[in-house]
Design an enzyme around this catalytic site. Sequence first.
Site, PDB file in Angstrom:
ATOM      1  N   ARG A  32       1.986   1.431 -21.926  1.00  0.00           N
ATOM      2  CA  ARG A  32       1.248   1.469 -23.080  1.00  0.00           C
ATOM      3  C   ARG A  32       1.133   2.636 -23.761  1.00  0.00           C
ATOM      4  O   ARG A  32       1.069   2.857 -25.122  1.00  0.00           O
ATOM      5  CB  ARG A  32      -0.245   1.101 -22.573  1.00  0.00           C
ATOM      6  CG  ARG A  32      -0.575  -0.236 -22.138  1.00  0.00           C
ATOM      7  CD  ARG A  32      -1.684  -0.427 -21.504  1.00  0.00           C
ATOM      8  NE  ARG A  32      -1.799   0.632 -20.471  1.00  0.00           N
ATOM      9  CZ  ARG A  32      -3.021   0.832 -19.792  1.00  0.00           C
ATOM     10  NH1 ARG A  32      -4.105   0.027 -19.931  1.00  0.00           N
ATOM     11  NH2 ARG A  32      -3.140   1.472 -18.786  1.00  0.00           N
ATOM     12  N   ASP A  57       1.530  -3.424 -23.609  1.00  0.00           N
ATOM     13  CA  ASP A  57       0.804  -3.757 -22.443  1.00  0.00           C
ATOM     14  C   ASP A  57       1.306  -5.242 -21.825  1.00  0.00           C
ATOM     15  O   ASP A  57       1.452  -6.199 -22.457  1.00  0.00           O
ATOM     16  CB  ASP A  57      -0.753  -3.956 -23.073  1.00  0.00           C
ATOM     17  CG  ASP A  57      -1.655  -4.666 -21.845  1.00  0.00           C
ATOM     18  OD1 ASP A  57      -1.512  -4.961 -21.109  1.00  0.00           O
ATOM     19  OD2 ASP A  57      -2.943  -4.446 -22.366  1.00  0.00           O
ATOM     20  N   SER A 131       3.280  -3.262  -2.414  1.00  0.00           N
ATOM     21  CA  SER A 131       2.400  -2.104  -1.695  1.00  0.00           C
ATOM     22  C   SER A 131       2.387  -2.674  -0.049  1.00  0.00           C
ATOM     23  O   SER A 131       2.116  -4.001   0.132  1.00  0.00           O
ATOM     24  CB  SER A 131       1.059  -2.034  -2.237  1.00  0.00           C
ATOM     25  OG  SER A 131       0.370  -1.357  -1.482  1.00  0.00           O
ATOM     26  N   TYR A 144      -7.393  -5.856  -5.033  1.00  0.00           N
ATOM     27  CA  TYR A 144      -5.821  -5.036  -5.052  1.00  0.00           C
ATOM     28  C   TYR A 144      -5.046  -5.492  -3.851  1.00  0.00           C
ATOM     29  O   TYR A 144      -3.783  -6.302  -4.325  1.00  0.00           O
ATOM     30  CB  TYR A 144      -6.057  -3.470  -5.037  1.00  0.00           C
ATOM     31  CG  TYR A 144      -4.746  -2.789  -4.887  1.00  0.00           C
ATOM     32  CD1 TYR A 144      -4.082  -2.630  -6.065  1.00  0.00           C
ATOM     33  CD2 TYR A 144      -4.181  -2.165  -3.782  1.00  0.00           C
ATOM     34  CE1 TYR A 144      -2.806  -1.822  -6.210  1.00  0.00           C
ATOM     35  CE2 TYR A 144      -3.099  -1.622  -3.804  1.00  0.00           C
ATOM     36  CZ  TYR A 144      -2.223  -1.417  -4.907  1.00  0.00           C
ATOM     37  OH  TYR A 144      -1.017  -0.858  -5.092  1.00  0.00           O
ATOM     38  N   LYS A 148      -1.346  -7.661  -4.512  1.00  0.00           N
ATOM     39  CA  LYS A 148      -0.211  -7.346  -3.762  1.00  0.00           C
ATOM     40  C   LYS A 148       0.451  -8.227  -2.745  1.00  0.00           C
ATOM     41  O   LYS A 148       1.553  -8.280  -2.616  1.00  0.00           O
ATOM     42  CB  LYS A 148      -0.470  -5.810  -3.204  1.00  0.00           C
ATOM     43  CG  LYS A 148      -0.494  -4.728  -4.163  1.00  0.00           C
ATOM     44  CD  LYS A 148       0.688  -4.606  -5.149  1.00  0.00           C
ATOM     45  CE  LYS A 148       0.639  -3.489  -6.255  1.00  0.00           C
ATOM     46  NZ  LYS A 148       1.749  -3.443  -7.197  1.00  0.00           N
ATOM     47  N   PRO A 174       5.522   0.091  -0.651  1.00  0.00           N
ATOM     48  CA  PRO A 174       5.080   1.528  -0.130  1.00  0.00           C
ATOM     49  C   PRO A 174       3.669   1.900   0.382  1.00  0.00           C
ATOM     50  O   PRO A 174       2.939   1.060   0.042  1.00  0.00           O
ATOM     51  CB  PRO A 174       5.331   2.595  -1.252  1.00  0.00           C
ATOM     52  CG  PRO A 174       5.317   1.607  -2.668  1.00  0.00           C
ATOM     53  CD  PRO A 174       5.373   0.199  -2.151  1.00  0.00           C
ATOM     54  N   THR A 179       0.329  10.180  -6.395  1.00  0.00           N
ATOM     55  CA  THR A 179       0.285   9.804  -8.096  1.00  0.00           C
ATOM     56  C   THR A 179      -0.929   9.931  -8.325  1.00  0.00           C
ATOM     57  O   THR A 179      -1.944  10.199  -7.586  1.00  0.00           O
ATOM     58  CB  THR A 179       1.097   8.557  -8.381  1.00  0.00           C
ATOM     59  OG1 THR A 179       0.281   7.499  -7.550  1.00  0.00           O
ATOM     60  CG2 THR A 179       2.432   8.368  -7.775  1.00  0.00           C
ATOM     61  N   GLU A 180      -1.366   9.542  -9.570  1.00  0.00           N
ATOM     62  CA  GLU A 180      -2.777   9.572 -10.167  1.00  0.00           C
ATOM     63  C   GLU A 180      -3.230   8.173 -10.044  1.00  0.00           C
ATOM     64  O   GLU A 180      -4.351   7.883 -10.488  1.00  0.00           O
ATOM     65  CB  GLU A 180      -2.746   9.976 -11.614  1.00  0.00           C
ATOM     66  CG  GLU A 180      -2.470  11.369 -12.075  1.00  0.00           C
ATOM     67  CD  GLU A 180      -1.838  11.743 -13.245  1.00  0.00           C
ATOM     68  OE1 GLU A 180      -2.325  10.901 -14.077  1.00  0.00           O
ATOM     69  OE2 GLU A 180      -1.597  12.791 -13.615  1.00  0.00           O
TER      70      GLU A 180
HETATM   71  O1  NJP Z   1       0.340   4.604 -10.607  1.00  0.00           O
HETATM   72  P1  NJP Z   1       0.101   5.442 -11.733  1.00  0.00           P
HETATM   73  P2  NJP Z   1       1.718   4.611  -9.430  1.00  0.00           P
HETATM   74  N1  NJP Z   1       0.731  -2.307 -19.322  1.00  0.00           N
HETATM   75  O2  NJP Z   1      -1.341   5.091 -12.037  1.00  0.00           O
HETATM   76  C1  NJP Z   1       1.353   1.629 -16.177  1.00  0.00           C
HETATM   77  C2  NJP Z   1       2.208   0.622  -6.649  1.00  0.00           C
HETATM   78  N2  NJP Z   1       1.815   1.569  -5.625  1.00  0.00           N
HETATM   79  O3  NJP Z   1       3.011   5.587 -10.008  1.00  0.00           O
HETATM   80  O4  NJP Z   1       0.332   1.923 -19.640  1.00  0.00           O
HETATM   81  C3  NJP Z   1       1.925  -1.770 -18.938  1.00  0.00           C
HETATM   82  O5  NJP Z   1       0.574   6.628 -11.776  1.00  0.00           O
HETATM   83  C4  NJP Z   1       0.846   3.107 -16.515  1.00  0.00           C
HETATM   84  O6  NJP Z   1       1.080   3.264 -17.893  1.00  0.00           O
HETATM   85  P3  NJP Z   1       0.164   3.427 -19.296  1.00  0.00           P
HETATM   86  C5  NJP Z   1       1.014   0.523  -7.678  1.00  0.00           C
HETATM   87  O7  NJP Z   1       0.121  -0.798  -7.404  1.00  0.00           O
HETATM   88  C6  NJP Z   1       1.237   2.745  -5.557  1.00  0.00           C
HETATM   89  O8  NJP Z   1       1.347   5.157  -8.155  1.00  0.00           O
HETATM   90  O9  NJP Z   1       0.760   4.111 -19.990  1.00  0.00           O
HETATM   91  N3  NJP Z   1       1.817  -0.366 -18.272  1.00  0.00           N
HETATM   92  C7  NJP Z   1       1.506   3.815 -15.524  1.00  0.00           C
HETATM   93  O10 NJP Z   1       2.932   4.177 -16.139  1.00  0.00           O
HETATM   94  C8  NJP Z   1       1.803   0.168  -8.950  1.00  0.00           C
HETATM   95  O11 NJP Z   1       2.298  -1.232  -8.950  1.00  0.00           O
HETATM   96  C9  NJP Z   1       0.854   3.447  -4.405  1.00  0.00           C
HETATM   97  O12 NJP Z   1      -1.241   3.754 -18.486  1.00  0.00           O
HETATM   98  C10 NJP Z   1       0.691  -0.245 -17.509  1.00  0.00           C
HETATM   99  C11 NJP Z   1       1.805   3.133 -14.423  1.00  0.00           C
HETATM  100  O13 NJP Z   1       1.285   1.767 -14.828  1.00  0.00           O
HETATM  101  C12 NJP Z   1       3.281   1.036  -8.968  1.00  0.00           C
HETATM  102  O14 NJP Z   1       3.102   1.228  -7.337  1.00  0.00           O
HETATM  103  C13 NJP Z   1       1.244   2.687  -3.278  1.00  0.00           C
HETATM  104  C14 NJP Z   1      -0.400  -1.263 -17.635  1.00  0.00           C
HETATM  105  C15 NJP Z   1       0.688   3.399 -13.297  1.00  0.00           C
HETATM  106  O15 NJP Z   1       1.206   4.834 -12.860  1.00  0.00           O
HETATM  107  C16 NJP Z   1       2.768   2.398  -9.630  1.00  0.00           C
HETATM  108  O16 NJP Z   1       2.029   3.122  -9.508  1.00  0.00           O
HETATM  109  C17 NJP Z   1       1.328   1.673  -3.121  1.00  0.00           C
HETATM  110  C18 NJP Z   1      -0.332  -2.270 -18.526  1.00  0.00           C
HETATM  111  N4  NJP Z   1      -1.496  -3.085 -18.900  1.00  0.00           N
HETATM  112  C19 NJP Z   1       1.890   0.905  -4.298  1.00  0.00           C
HETATM  113  N5  NJP Z   1      -1.440  -0.828 -16.902  1.00  0.00           N
HETATM  114  C20 NJP Z   1       0.297   4.787  -4.343  1.00  0.00           C
HETATM  115  N6  NJP Z   1       0.249   5.634  -5.531  1.00  0.00           N
HETATM  116  O17 NJP Z   1      -0.149   5.556  -3.429  1.00  0.00           O
HETATM  117  C21 NJP Z   1      -0.960   0.165 -16.102  1.00  0.00           C
HETATM  118  O18 NJP Z   1       1.636   1.212  -2.201  1.00  0.00           O
HETATM  119  N7  NJP Z   1       0.366   0.660 -16.565  1.00  0.00           N
END
Ligand code: NJP
Length: 227
Positions: A32, A57, A131, A144, A148, A174, A179-180
């Site tokens: 987004r 989105d 996940s 959540y 998943k 993973p 990350t955030e």
């Molecule tokens: O999370 P974060 P991660 N439309 O919050 C985007 C999985 N995972 O990189 O839209 C389009 O830093 C958001 O972009 P923005 C987790 O479930 C994680 O850690 O600009 N995009 C940002 O680029 C997820 O599936 C962990 O805000 C949308 C991104 O998503 C994936 O890894 C462990 C959106 C989120 O970045 C990436 O997570 C695990 C929308 N409506 C699995 N809403 C972990 N970090 O520990 C959000 O097992 N985004």
Amino acid sequence: MSTALVTGASRGIGRAIAERLAERYEIVAVARSAKELEDVARSIESRGGRCRSIALDVSDHAAVSSALGSLEVDVLVNNAGLGIMKPIAEMSVEEWRRQVSVNLDGMFYVTRALLPGMITRQRGYVVNIGSLAGRNSFVGGACYSATKHAVIGFSESLMLEVRDAGVRVTVIMPGSVDTEFSGHAAGNAPWKLTPADVAESVWYVVSQPDRALVSRVEMRPARVARG
Ligand code: NJP
């Protein structure tokens, strides 16, 4: 040059995947935040790669089909996701819907837009970021974790559905990644996986020879944080 589209590419795991895949693919970076996507594109282009960004989105079906429906994409990485960890007794309907609409509906909308082209071309790759929460249960994770689990079920059924059409599907699961995500601050947990670790798994699965399909990857930090 082949094309890879990565959702959630504005930061975290998705950004690392986009940067890694840019070594071989032209990247379409989706999220987004237009500003953060521009930064990703600049970073990729400064290293000789190609990247265009689409601010979108993924939970908006009309926006997804109009922006992505005509693209030819060789590798799709469904990574966009969010996690609101709280007891179900305290979760609002809006929080529930937001998680389901991004983690599950969004994955379907983007896949639905790009998959028919892959089937027609008899070539393509769909990598879904699930996940270990899709296998394991934990307090506060009901919504959540449910999304998943659904990502795994979707991915494995889709894998069987399209493998004979030359389209391979992988789910990557993973554990904790630095990350955030879910309100965490990045950079404070050296025991966690890094976004680059997950990106390396994506690189590995899409680099398999045509005859081979790695359908499921589980990865976790080698050591568990104590205390
Ligand atoms: O999370 P974060 P991660 N439309 O919050 C985007 C999985 N995972 O990189 O839209 C389009 O830093 C958001 O972009 P923005 C987790 O479930 C994680 O850690 O600009 N995009 C940002 O680029 C997820 O599936 C962990 O805000 C949308 C991104 O998503 C994936 O890894 C462990 C959106 C989120 O970045 C990436 O997570 C695990 C929308 N409506 C699995 N809403 C972990 N970090 O520990 C959000 O097992 N985004």
